[in-house]
Design a protein around this motif. Structure first.
Motif, PDB file in Angstrom:
ATOM      1  N   UNK A 150       0.838  -1.194   0.000  1.00  0.00           N
ATOM      2  CA  UNK A 150       0.000   0.000   0.000  1.00  0.00           C
ATOM      3  C   UNK A 150       0.875   1.248   0.000  1.00  0.00           C
ATOM      4  N   UNK A 151       1.941   1.238   0.791  1.00  0.00           N
ATOM      5  CA  UNK A 151       2.859   2.375   0.837  1.00  0.00           C
ATOM      6  C   UNK A 151       3.514   2.603  -0.521  1.00  0.00           C
ATOM      7  N   UNK A 152       3.918   1.532  -1.179  1.00  0.00           N
ATOM      8  CA  UNK A 152       4.552   1.664  -2.495  1.00  0.00           C
ATOM      9  C   UNK A 152       3.582   2.282  -3.503  1.00  0.00           C
ATOM     10  N   UNK A 153       2.333   1.876  -3.460  1.00  0.00           N
ATOM     11  CA  UNK A 153       1.340   2.394  -4.400  1.00  0.00           C
ATOM     12  C   UNK A 153       0.999   3.848  -4.089  1.00  0.00           C
ATOM     13  N   UNK A 154       0.790   4.163  -2.808  1.00  0.00           N
ATOM     14  CA  UNK A 154       0.272   5.471  -2.433  1.00  0.00           C
ATOM     15  C   UNK A 154       1.333   6.525  -2.152  1.00  0.00           C
ATOM     16  N   UNK A 155       2.429   6.165  -1.495  1.00  0.00           N
ATOM     17  CA  UNK A 155       3.303   7.175  -0.910  1.00  0.00           C
ATOM     18  C   UNK A 155       4.723   7.226  -1.461  1.00  0.00           C
ATOM     19  N   UNK A 159      12.735   4.785   0.984  1.00  0.00           N
ATOM     20  CA  UNK A 159      13.130   3.394   0.773  1.00  0.00           C
ATOM     21  C   UNK A 159      12.142   2.417   1.400  1.00  0.00           C
ATOM     22  N   UNK A 160      11.515   2.842   2.494  1.00  0.00           N
ATOM     23  CA  UNK A 160      10.554   1.962   3.147  1.00  0.00           C
ATOM     24  C   UNK A 160       9.631   2.799   4.026  1.00  0.00           C
ATOM     25  N   UNK A 161       8.453   2.267   4.352  1.00  0.00           N
ATOM     26  CA  UNK A 161       7.522   3.021   5.200  1.00  0.00           C
ATOM     27  C   UNK A 161       7.991   3.049   6.654  1.00  0.00           C
TER      28      UNK A 161
END
Length: 67
Positions: free
Chosen positions: A23-28, A36-38
């Motif tokens: 979800x983080x990759x898609x949204x943020x 690099x990571x949430x």
């Protein structure tokens, strides 16, 4: 129609709970150059939101049975 909504909300909730980094990759991820990571807080809040969506999807199906 209600069952399609149930499946969509349930699958998004499961994705948010099990794989919040997707979800983080898609949204943020596009918002930051060095992302690099949430963060841990983002993962926690996303998982809580996923659990709430799962509960909501179950409420929708149960309520539909009584209508």
């Amino acid at each position: 129609m209600v069952y399609i909504q149930f499946l969509i909300i349930l699958s998004v909730g499961l994705l948010m709970t099990i794989k919040p980094d997707v979800i983080w990759t898609i949204k943020e991820s596009w918002k930051s150059n060095d992302a690099t990571e949430p963060s841990d807080r983002y993962i926690l809040i996303t998982r809580i939101g996923g659990v709430l969506l799962i509960i909501l999807s179950l409420i929708i199906v149960i309520a539909y049975q009584f209508i």
